[in-house]
Every structure is written in C-alpha cells, then in structure tokens.
Design an enzyme around this catalytic site. Structure first.
Site, short mmCIF file in Angstrom:
data_model
loop_
_atom_site.label_atom_id
_atom_site.label_comp_id
_atom_site.label_asym_id
_atom_site.label_seq_id
_atom_site.Cartn_x
_atom_site.Cartn_y
_atom_site.Cartn_z
CG ASN A 13 -1.90 -1.04 1.32
OD1 ASN A 13 -2.61 -1.25 0.35
ND2 ASN A 13 -1.96 -1.75 2.44
CE LYS A 117 3.14 2.27 13.05
NZ LYS A 117 2.45 1.35 12.14
CD GLU A 144 6.58 13.17 12.11
OE1 GLU A 144 7.47 13.89 12.58
OE2 GLU A 144 5.63 12.74 12.81
CB VAL A 147 3.70 8.29 15.88
CG1 VAL A 147 2.51 8.55 16.81
CG2 VAL A 147 4.73 7.40 16.56
CB ALA A 149 -0.35 8.14 8.75
N GLY A 203 -6.65 -0.12 3.16
CA GLY A 203 -5.21 0.05 3.42
C GLY A 203 -4.93 0.73 4.76
CD GLU A 206 0.70 -1.92 10.77
OE1 GLU A 206 1.77 -2.36 10.35
OE2 GLU A 206 0.38 -0.71 10.65
CE LYS A 221 0.55 3.96 14.78
NZ LYS A 221 -0.82 3.91 14.30
N1 NAD Z 1 -0.93 1.68 5.89
C1 NAD Z 1 -0.78 2.77 6.66
O1 NAD Z 1 -1.68 3.59 6.81
C2 NAD Z 1 0.53 3.01 7.36
C3 NAD Z 1 0.73 4.21 8.07
C4 NAD Z 1 1.97 4.42 8.72
C5 NAD Z 1 2.93 3.43 8.68
N2 NAD Z 1 2.67 2.29 7.99
C6 NAD Z 1 3.70 1.26 7.95
O2 NAD Z 1 4.14 1.09 6.59
C7 NAD Z 1 4.60 -0.23 6.42
C8 NAD Z 1 3.99 -0.81 5.15
O3 NAD Z 1 2.60 -0.91 5.29
P1 NAD Z 1 1.71 -1.39 4.05
O4 NAD Z 1 0.30 -1.19 4.44
O5 NAD Z 1 2.22 -0.78 2.80
O6 NAD Z 1 2.06 -2.97 4.02
P2 NAD Z 1 1.88 -4.01 2.81
O7 NAD Z 1 1.72 -5.36 3.40
O8 NAD Z 1 0.85 -3.51 1.86
O9 NAD Z 1 3.30 -3.96 2.07
C9 NAD Z 1 4.45 -4.51 2.62
C10 NAD Z 1 5.48 -4.69 1.51
O10 NAD Z 1 6.72 -5.06 2.11
C11 NAD Z 1 7.30 -6.10 1.34
N3 NAD Z 1 8.24 -6.84 2.21
C12 NAD Z 1 7.98 -7.62 3.28
N4 NAD Z 1 9.12 -8.09 3.81
C13 NAD Z 1 10.13 -7.57 3.05
C14 NAD Z 1 11.54 -7.68 3.08
N5 NAD Z 1 12.16 -8.41 4.02
N6 NAD Z 1 12.27 -7.01 2.14
C15 NAD Z 1 11.67 -6.26 1.19
N7 NAD Z 1 10.32 -6.12 1.11
C16 NAD Z 1 9.58 -6.77 2.03
C17 NAD Z 1 6.12 -6.91 0.86
O11 NAD Z 1 6.50 -7.72 -0.26
C18 NAD Z 1 5.17 -5.77 0.48
O12 NAD Z 1 5.49 -5.30 -0.80
C19 NAD Z 1 4.25 -0.99 7.70
O13 NAD Z 1 5.39 -1.09 8.51
C20 NAD Z 1 3.20 -0.10 8.37
O14 NAD Z 1 3.20 -0.19 9.78
C21 NAD Z 1 1.52 2.06 7.34
N1 HSE Z 2 -2.21 0.29 11.10
C1 HSE Z 2 -1.81 1.58 11.47
C2 HSE Z 2 -1.25 2.31 10.28
C3 HSE Z 2 -0.62 3.62 10.68
O1 HSE Z 2 0.54 3.39 11.41
C4 HSE Z 2 -2.98 2.34 12.05
O2 HSE Z 2 -4.08 1.89 11.84
O3 HSE Z 2 -2.82 3.37 12.69
#
Ligand code: NAD
Ligand code: HSE
Length: 356
Positions: A13, A117, A144, A147, A149, A203, A206, A221
């Site tokens: 995502n 995180k 940043e 916590v 987003a 999206g 987690e 967080k």
């Molecule tokens: N979705 C949100 O709103 C949001 C907000 C803030 C932080 N985050 C953080 O962003 C990160 C990603 O979230 P997401 O929703 O995109 O997850 P997601 O599952 O959609 O994507 C994760 C990606 O990481 C890849 N991956 C996994 N292990 C790997 C490795 N060892 N090496 C390389 N690539 C690897 C997967 O193939 C995938 O492409 C998470 O840590 C999440 O906590 C997400």
């Molecule tokens: N899964 C997390 C994404 C942002 O870190 C949340 O819902 O707040």
C-alpha cells in the site's frame, strides 16, 4: 543538481503509492528545489527491479517482469558499482527481520527513512546500538510516519523535548484503522468482522490486522513517543488490552484468523449493546510521562467529546505540556492510509535530502 538515490524496500500500500508520488513530484522538485530523486532499485520481499533508465513509467510491470530474486548484497554491490551517492533506503515493509539489515545498509553508506515501526520498538539495547551505528557512519534516520501516518507527531514531540518543554502526557486515538473501525461500528448497523475487512481493503490496517487489534501497533507508537521524550521503556512494560481472542492470536495463521473473524462479533456486539445512547467506543493510547506508564485500551466516550466526535480514520493526539497548562496541544487528521503515509515518507526524504 543534487541527486538523491532511493532504494525502496516494500511495494505494498505505502510503497507503491510512494513510487507514484515520487515520480509525480520529480519534475517540479528538479525545477523548484534543484533536487533530482532517482529510484535505482525497487524491491519487495521476493524480487528486486534494477533500473536501467531514469524514468520508470511502468515500474510495477517492470518489477513483475524484469524483477529478479535477490539478496541484500546484490543491491549493495549494484549501487557501489554504479557509484551512486546520497543513498537513502526506504523501509516500507512491516517486516520484523528487515530492520536487522539497517546495520549493513548504514555501513554501505545508506541513510534510512522508515514507515516500519519495528526498529524503534525493539529492545532499548537495539535502539541504542542502531543510533550508535548511525552516528559512527554519520548517517540520518527519519521515521515521522511511525506515529500518526502523515501527521507531524514525532517532530513536534522531539522539538518540545529539545527545547526543554516538559511534556507530561500524550493521550490519543493513535490508530487510524481502529479509529475507522470503531467510528463506523458505532454508527452503522454492520457486523464488526465486515468493518474490519473494509479497513483492510482501504489500506488502514497492518498487513496482519491482528497487529492493530491486539493493541501492538498502538503500543509501538506509545513506545516510540516515550523514547523520543527520553523514557527508557521496553515494549513488555506497556499495559495492553488485547482484542484478539487467544485461539486466533499470532500463534495461529493469518488465514485461520481471516476465516474465523466472525467469531469476534459477539464480543463487540455485547460492548455496543451496553453503551448509553450518548456513548461510543474508542480505542485510546495513553503515555503518562510523569508516572512513566504506557497504556492501550478501549474506552467509552461521550459522542460529543473530542474523541467521541472523530470521523473516518482520523487520529487525534492530545499533547499535555507545561507551557500549555491544562489545555493540550491537539493534532488531528487522517491517522492511516497509503496516500497520507507515502506523503509523510516523501517529506522525510526531502528533509533528509536538505541535509546532504
Ligand atoms: N498503511 C498505513 O496507513 C501506514 C501508516 C503508517 C505506517 N505504515 C507502515 O508502513 C509499512 C507498510 O505498510 P503497508 O500497508 O504498505 O504494508 P503491505 O503489506 O501492503 O506492504 C508490505 C510490503 O513489504 C514487502 N516486504 C515484506 N518483507 C520484506 C523484506 N524483508 N524485504 C523487502 N520487502 C519486504 C512486501 O513484499 C510488500 O510489498 C508498515 O510497517 C506499516 O506499519 C503504514
Ligand atoms: N495500522 C496503522 C497504520 C498507521 O501506522 C494504524 O491503523 O494506525
């Protein structure tokens, strides 16, 4: 022209939205700020795409068709051979293991920007040694989006702390996904499991939604903020209300949980039925800096209260600090979502680029 070379790990995502935003912003950054952002390598958990040209109009297709299975060493060798400078590794994975690779990346000259995180919530020993490694190699680490987003929470607390402002407490709806889930559940006549699935499709959750529901994501967080404020705490010291029943928890597969998620419904229906007419359920985190306590829990809030009135996937952070007295500084807005998070990562990349 200052050339910045970004190696992206994670194309889910957040990672895929990040590539789109970087490619979109490229020309205007070049013209207005004299910064050229390149993406020489894009990798997910299984494949890496090594860019041949500067432009990547079809990067997703290229990753699928031209991507190759890889080891981190292949990437390190590639960037060295190409003579790339100003290297930034972006961690857009949710991987527990990937953060161990930060040390190799730093040794190879990379700065780090992380949405993940995990690195900031391992043991204090790991936290300290990562910072020591960064210092030894004169590298930067920006996170940043760990916590809130795209909301400026880490930066705000860090600036308070640096300027000797005494932060006494941070209370908030820390989770964007749980905000969406409980805001929607208390307003609409839908099963809890249905809304949980919606939050995943949008999206917000987690990759494994149990990381949200178990309280682990909010606990992380709280720990990240606590550590920014100088608290020496371990994850195990956090008091967490776990909303995942034991038989569906992390010990069992995600598939098993997804298949049985309807089993969550009676617990939440019971909570909802026991609300007064003017009440809603909210998921909150509380960091009491003075007492040194961190707590994650579900609470009942009046609909008319600040947290009770939250909408969609909004987070809200109340920061109590000495100069602000009884009335907290409040930061509120989208607390999850690919677009806002990717924008926060872009902002981290640009702030880091300014220092290079
Ligand atoms: N979705 C949100 O709103 C949001 C907000 C803030 C932080 N985050 C953080 O962003 C990160 C990603 O979230 P997401 O929703 O995109 O997850 P997601 O599952 O959609 O994507 C994760 C990606 O990481 C890849 N991956 C996994 N292990 C790997 C490795 N060892 N090496 C390389 N690539 C690897 C997967 O193939 C995938 O492409 C998470 O840590 C999440 O906590 C997400
Ligand atoms: N899964 C997390 C994404 C942002 O870190 C949340 O819902 O707040």
């Amino acid at each position: 022209m200052k050339k910045i070379n970004i190696v992206l790990f994670g194309t889910g995502n957040v990672g895929s939205k990040l590539v789109d935003q970087l490619l979109e912003a490229r020309e205007s950054l070049r013209q207005k700020e004299g910064v050229e952002l390149n993406l020489p390598v894009i990798a997910n958990s299984t494949r890496a795409y090594f860019q041949k040209e500067n432009q990547q109009p079809s990067w997703e297709a290229d990753l699928n068709t031209l991507g190759v299975s890889y080891k981190l060493e292949d990437i390190l060798e590639y960037v060295k051979k190409q003579g790339y400078e100003n290297l930034i590794a972006v961690d857009a994975t949710a991987s527990e293991e990937f953060v161990d690779k930060y040390f190799h990346l730093i040794e190879a000259g990379f700065h780090i920007v992380a949405a993940n995180k995990v690195a900031n919530t391992r043991s204090s020993k790991f936290y300290g040694s990562l910072r020591q490694k960064l210092q030894e190699h004169n590298r930067f680490f920006f996170y940043e989006t760990n916590v809130g987003a795209g909301l400026p929470i880490v930066e705000t607390l860090r600036n308070f702390h640096r300027s000797n402002e005494r932060v006494t407490r941070v209370r908030g709806v820390f989770s964007g996904s749980l905000s969406y889930i409980f805001n929607t559940y208390c307003e609409e006549d839908k099963a809890f499991s249905e809304i949980l699935a919606e939050a995943g499709e949008k999206g917000f959750t987690e990759p494994d939604p149990r990381v949200d529901l178990s309280g682990k994501d909010v606990a992380r967080k709280l720990l990240i903020l606590g550590r920014e404020l100088g608290l020496e705490k371990e994850f195990e010291e956090i008091t967490i209300q776990d909303l995942v029943p034991a038989h569906l928890n992390g010990e069992s597969s995600l598939k098993n949980f997804q298949e049985k998620k309807e089993e969550l419904n009676p617990f939440f229906l019971n909570l909802k039925q026991n609300l007064e007419q003017d009440e809603v359920i909210r998921h909150v985190g509380e960091l009491d800096v003075t007492r040194g306590t961190l707590e994650v829990k579900l609470v009942k809030e009046k609909k008319a209260s600040a947290f009770g009135a939250l909408k969609h996937a909004d987070s809200s952070f109340e920061i109590y600090a000495e100069s602000y007295g009884e009335r907290p500084l409040v930061i509120q807005g989208a607390g999850a979502g690919a677009a806002v998070t990717a924008r926060g990562v872009v902002s981290d990349i640009l702030q880091l680029a300014e220092k290079l």
